[in-house]
Design an enzyme around this catalytic site. Structure first.
Site, short mmCIF file in Angstrom:
data_model
loop_
_atom_site.label_atom_id
_atom_site.label_comp_id
_atom_site.label_asym_id
_atom_site.label_seq_id
_atom_site.Cartn_x
_atom_site.Cartn_y
_atom_site.Cartn_z
N LYS A 117 14.32 30.17 17.04
CA LYS A 117 14.87 28.82 17.13
C LYS A 117 14.42 27.94 15.96
O LYS A 117 15.17 27.08 15.50
CB LYS A 117 14.46 28.17 18.45
CG LYS A 117 15.12 28.82 19.66
CD LYS A 117 14.68 28.16 20.95
CE LYS A 117 15.36 28.82 22.15
NZ LYS A 117 14.95 28.20 23.43
N LYS A 201 24.60 37.77 21.50
CA LYS A 201 24.65 37.16 22.82
C LYS A 201 25.74 36.09 22.88
O LYS A 201 25.95 35.35 21.93
CB LYS A 201 23.29 36.54 23.15
CG LYS A 201 23.16 36.01 24.56
CD LYS A 201 21.75 35.48 24.80
CE LYS A 201 21.62 34.90 26.20
NZ LYS A 201 20.27 34.36 26.46
N LYS A 204 27.09 29.10 23.61
CA LYS A 204 27.92 27.92 23.48
C LYS A 204 27.99 27.43 22.04
O LYS A 204 28.89 26.66 21.69
CB LYS A 204 27.37 26.79 24.36
CG LYS A 204 26.03 26.25 23.88
CD LYS A 204 25.53 25.12 24.73
CE LYS A 204 24.19 24.61 24.24
NZ LYS A 204 24.22 24.10 22.87
#
Length: 342
Positions: A117, A201, A204
């Site tokens: 991240k 994966k 969104k």
């Protein structure tokens, strides 16, 4: 007083970052629904985790209510499960600070999700993004939860939770005060992949909306996305082994299995030898049948945000009734001076 007896209890939560997908449903929410009745279930909208990166306040409120609506529309029963948003129960943050002082920096440095991240800007991200695994441990252990349904990518966080629990128990000489929670990783499609790239994966934040099925998509959109999902030219095999090196095929088979409460083996037993031109329409029909009622119910619930807030507040009251005595006992163990009832 003994600290060693722990009621079998499930805890899990999802971050309200907006844009719920089929991955959220199959990888988490559907499994939460299925676990109701097996043991005590506590489900959370982890809004405090959401602000580890900047959130527009209005968007965060909307996303929190939308996620709560998804829980309810999918079948979470607030009379059978405890459903609330994290920020309404202060014990999460309070235990999180204690665990910041128990966890070691080296443990945090090994957390792969932070590395993913933070990317190349590790020095510029929030301290919260770095330290959030200790808050996640507090989310679980403030309820003495014994089981945590998670995706494979979250297993490391449950392992860290176990390490923090063990170190606290050892440091303070309270064997088994905090339990060693078990990650529950089971069933097909615990990690739903991108419809255009089966090695990634479903997210969104993908570049194209065609990569994912959103929980707010209507029937036509769901069917269109499945019809256009990337596949390969070979027919479906008769064994799961035959899906090796076919990530897109494996993904669609696992989605079918999860939506039908079946297994990949059973799906292949039904469709072995079929081309995707035959399989995709069946999958589209199944997905629409399962997801459209949820998206319709979500839209209805979102028309009454006050009712969603009422349900979350009711759940927070139930959550505090469990968490506050555990926090009080933790404070006593640590040595904090606490007011006493006479």
């Amino acid at each position: 007083m003994t600290d060693a007896v722990h009621t079998p209890r499930v805890f899990s939560g999802i971050k309200p970052s907006g844009g719920l997908t089929l991955g959220n449903y199959l990888g988490a929410i559907k499994r939460f629904v299925d676990m109701q009745g097996e043991m005590e279930t506590i489900y959370c909208v982890v809004d405090m985790h959401a602000i580890t990166v900047w959130q527009d306040p209005a968007d965060l409120k909307h996303a929190t209510r939308e996620l709560a609506a998804a829980y309810l529309a999918a079948g979470i029963d607030p009379t059978r499960s405890t459903l609330f948003n994290q920020s309404q129960v202060a014990a999460h943050a309070e235990l999180g600070w204690i665990f910041n002082c128990v966890a070691r920096v080296g443990w945090m440095n090994r957390m792969t999700q932070f590395k993913d991240k933070a990317g190349k800007n590790r020095e510029k991200v929030s301290l919260g993004l770095y330290a959030y695994p200790s808050l996640m441990a507090a989310d679980i252990l403030i309820y003495h939860a014994t089981h945590v349904p998670v995706g494979e990518d979250q297993k490391q966080h449950v392992e860290l939770t176990r390490d923090i629990a063990a170190k606290f128990n050892t440091d303070y000489g309270v064997p088994d005060f905090f339990p060693q929670p078990e990650p529950i990783i089971e069933g097909p499609a615990t990690r739903v992949m991108n419809l255009r790239d089966g090695t990634k994966k479903m997210s969104k934040s993908g570049e194209s909306d065609m990569e994912r099925i959103n929980m707010t998509d209507d029937a036509d959109t769901i069917a269109k996305k499945i019809r256009k999902a990337r596949t390969d030219p070979d027919p479906l095999p008769d064994t799961v082994k035959g899906l090796d090196d076919r990530p897109e095929a494996r993904n669609l088979v696992e989605i079918y299995a999860a939506l039908s409460d079946s297994t990949p083996d059973a799906v292949l037993g039904e469709f072995a030898g079929a081309q995707f031109g035959q399989f995709k329409p069946k999958l589209a029909d199944l997905a629409v049948a399962k997801l459209e009622p949820i998206s319709t119910r979500m839209a209805d619930l979102m028309q009454d945000p006050a009712e969603i807030d009422r349900i979350l507040t009711m759940g927070a009251d139930k959550a505090r009734a469990i968490a506050d005595p555990i926090l009080d006992r933790t404070y006593d163990i640590v040595g904090f001076v606490r007011p006493r009832q006479i």
